[in-house]
Design an enzyme around this catalytic site. Sequence first.
Site, PDB file in Angstrom:
ATOM      1  N   LYS A  21       0.842  -1.207   0.000  1.00  0.00           N
ATOM      2  CA  LYS A  21       0.000   0.000   0.000  1.00  0.00           C
ATOM      3  C   LYS A  21       0.870   1.248   0.000  1.00  0.00           C
ATOM      4  O   LYS A  21       2.047   1.196   0.378  1.00  0.00           O
ATOM      5  CB  LYS A  21      -0.943   0.039   1.207  1.00  0.00           C
ATOM      6  CG  LYS A  21      -0.270  -0.001   2.599  1.00  0.00           C
ATOM      7  CD  LYS A  21       0.256   1.314   3.120  1.00  0.00           C
ATOM      8  CE  LYS A  21       0.915   1.198   4.503  1.00  0.00           C
ATOM      9  NZ  LYS A  21       1.751   2.336   4.880  1.00  0.00           N
ATOM     10  N   ASP A 146      -2.088  -1.778  10.538  1.00  0.00           N
ATOM     11  CA  ASP A 146      -2.361  -1.745   9.090  1.00  0.00           C
ATOM     12  C   ASP A 146      -3.033  -3.016   8.578  1.00  0.00           C
ATOM     13  O   ASP A 146      -3.487  -3.058   7.437  1.00  0.00           O
ATOM     14  CB  ASP A 146      -1.045  -1.588   8.302  1.00  0.00           C
ATOM     15  CG  ASP A 146      -0.511  -0.170   8.334  1.00  0.00           C
ATOM     16  OD1 ASP A 146      -1.242   0.738   8.771  1.00  0.00           O
ATOM     17  OD2 ASP A 146       0.651   0.021   7.908  1.00  0.00           O
TER      18      ASP A 146
END
Length: 298
Positions: A21, A146
Amino acid sequence: MNAVWREPLIPVVSFVRAYAKINLTLDVIGCRADGYHNLMTIMQAIDLHDTICLTAVDDDQIHLFCSVAELNTEENLAVRAAQVVRQRYAIKSGVKIEIVKRIPFAAGLGGGSSDAAAVLLALRQWWQLTISDAELLDMAAALGSDVPFFLRGGLALCEGRGERITPIASDWPPSLRWLLLLKPAPGISTATVFRSLPASDYTDGSCSRALLAALRAQQPIDPACLHNSLERGVLETYPFVAQAREDMLEAGAPLVRLSGSGPTLYAPFSELDHAQRAQEQLQRLGYEIYLTRAMPAA
Ligand code: C5P
């Protein structure tokens, strides 16, 4: 005599991809009593990925082989994800986890968290467990801030510690079509970056809110929205990151931002040939570069 190839007795194998990401925004809103920070961050999965292979084994152990030797430890989040599922659902079987690592680690790209989310999802399916989305999210959040984002990937607003996920339905903006990533050589510890963040770098979430509104309305992106509260401190503390940023701008990047706690920097390009020219120039300087794009949710 010809050797005879025999199939292994346990042929159950599953391959999955774990995507990286970037943080388009990262508003650190404040410090919490538990030492974590409240965030508003807009994350986008990108098409840089690790490959994970799960194989059934005939014992009750979790075996790991990771292509990066220093990640070959019990602390690897992929192993911890498998342990959590085994313990929580009293699973007797073991599993072998092999990881071909392509996502740079300690880089601000969420590689370890993504591997963990991919293992959670794969084992839920593999062991045919009835795990609700809420339970899965709970396990993911316990593994790392995350990890919940990677259960779905795509484009999302993440709040709280990072575990409150709101998917964003939006066409990907043309100005961000190609994403050039530069990973400076030394890694950076996320905990160290957060620990040294002064309150003067906190924001009120307005950058994330502005980007969210622009994405939802399919409006052009104001580069000022692409703010990362951690960037100023990282550029000041780590001159090699500041130098890499200068080199990206010099190579023609329209803007450069830090992903997460860094040190990876990304630059968006609307045209592939511009991105490629910058890539070549930065590679000539010896940098580790990835030319990538946004990945939609699975
Ligand atoms: O959750 P995770 O283990 O990935 O976080 C790594 C470190 O980053 C934490 O130990 C904490 O110091 C910092 N962090 C934080 N606030 C967050 C996420 C991470 O302070 N929302």
